[in-house]
Enzyme design. Structure first.
Site, short mmCIF file in Angstrom:
data_model
loop_
_atom_site.label_atom_id
_atom_site.label_comp_id
_atom_site.label_asym_id
_atom_site.label_seq_id
_atom_site.Cartn_x
_atom_site.Cartn_y
_atom_site.Cartn_z
N ASP A 23 0.56 -7.80 1.64
CA ASP A 23 0.88 -6.37 1.67
C ASP A 23 2.40 -6.19 1.68
OD1 ASP A 23 0.71 -3.64 1.82
OD2 ASP A 23 0.05 -3.57 3.92
N GLY A 57 2.00 6.45 9.57
CA GLY A 57 3.35 6.86 9.18
C GLY A 57 4.39 5.78 9.35
N HIS A 115 0.82 -1.21 0.00
CA HIS A 115 0.00 0.00 0.00
C HIS A 115 0.85 1.26 0.00
CE1 HIS A 115 0.41 -0.35 4.48
NE2 HIS A 115 0.31 0.97 4.44
N SER A 123 3.84 2.55 8.39
CA SER A 123 3.63 1.54 7.36
C SER A 123 4.87 1.30 6.51
CB SER A 123 2.50 1.96 6.42
OG SER A 123 1.26 1.57 6.90
N GLY A 124 5.09 0.05 6.14
CA GLY A 124 6.20 -0.30 5.27
C GLY A 124 7.52 -0.49 5.98
#
Length: 265
Positions: free
Chosen positions: A127, A218, A80, A220-221
């Site tokens: 994801d 913030g 995402h 994420s990833g």
């Protein structure tokens, strides 16, 4: 997105030319201040694999997600986050614990996301994404790769969460990288706390209430690390980052074959 569940990132709305928080751990309720929920300022150089993914808007460059350096030309992140903007409007910043001043800037040549990623499905499966950099990274003491885990082991115990996420959903973003120790849950326990979601071997979960620690908007990833390996990619959780529900990650070991098939090692 499923009500109450949200991706921990910020999405680029290129049609508007602005960075927007979207429902997904891309939104949340009101909050104030500084970081990974329950985290503290990370020592300089402690996490040289951590990068900031930044998207370009009409007002400049903005942090949207985290990522992990896994080789000289590849960064591991969430699908995402890859969807946030086209490659030409994303950059990777490495080698600094602070967003301002920033570290070394790397432009992105290509973005990839898992072919079976579905952010609207229960559990947001697969994801995971990759960024191929336009030029190779030069390693320094402040810029280093992190190893991938060996499949198919499912980790347990403590792990390290890092990111520039908010203290509460919708709160201010910290300038300094935050870190915290978190506790892994079994998949069965995670599923009982996320009824209606499809928690499976492609996920990892953490939950810490004493003290309260959670990923947030913030983050994420970014990486969940254990024993010098990136075991998880921060994916989603409760939209207000309350810590009452587990934070959910993509299980990197479960996707190692996909990763190596893309990067060629």
């Amino acid at each position: 997105m499923i009500s109450g569940r949200s991706h921990f990132g910020r999405m680029m709305a290129s049609a508007l030319g602005a960075v927007l928080a979207v429902t997904g751990l891309m939104t949340g309720g009101a909050g104030t201040a500084s970081a990974v929920v329950g985290g503290t300022d990370a020592p300089a150089g402690a996490y040289p694999y951590q990068v900031s993914l930044q998207a370009q808007s009409s007002s400049g460059w903005h942090h949207i997600c985290g990522g992990s350096i896994i080789s000289e030309q590849w960064v591991l992140t969430a699908a995402h986050c890859v969807d946030a903007a086209p490659a030409g409007r994303i950059r990777v910043v490495a080698g600094s614990n602070t967003l301002n001043p920033a570290g070394t800037i790397h432009r992105v040549q290509e973005t990839m996301r898992h072919e079976n990623y579905n952010g609207n499905a229960a559990g947001s499966p697969n994801d995971i994404g990759l960024l191929k950099l336009s030029t190779p990274i030069t390693y320094t003491p402040l810029v280093q790769p992190i190893a991938l885990p060996d499949p198919p082991a499912y980790p347990a115990g403590g792990a390290t969460l890092t990111g520039w996420g908010h203290l509460n959903g919708g709160g201010e973003q910290p300038n300094t990288l935050q870190h915290a120790t978190v506790t892994l849950l079994t998949l069965a326990e995670c599923q009982t706390r996320w009824l209606g979601q499809n928690i499976n071997a492609g996920h990892l979960c953490t939950l810490d209430r004493t003290p309260l620690v959670s990923a947030c908007e913030g983050d994420s990833g970014g990486p969940l690390a254990q024993n010098g390996r990136v075991i998880g990619i921060i994916s989603w959780g409760h939209s207000i980052c309350s810590g009452r529900y587990p934070s959910v990650y993509t299980n990197v070991a479960a996707h190692r074959t996909w990763i190596t098939g893309k990067i060629g090692t």
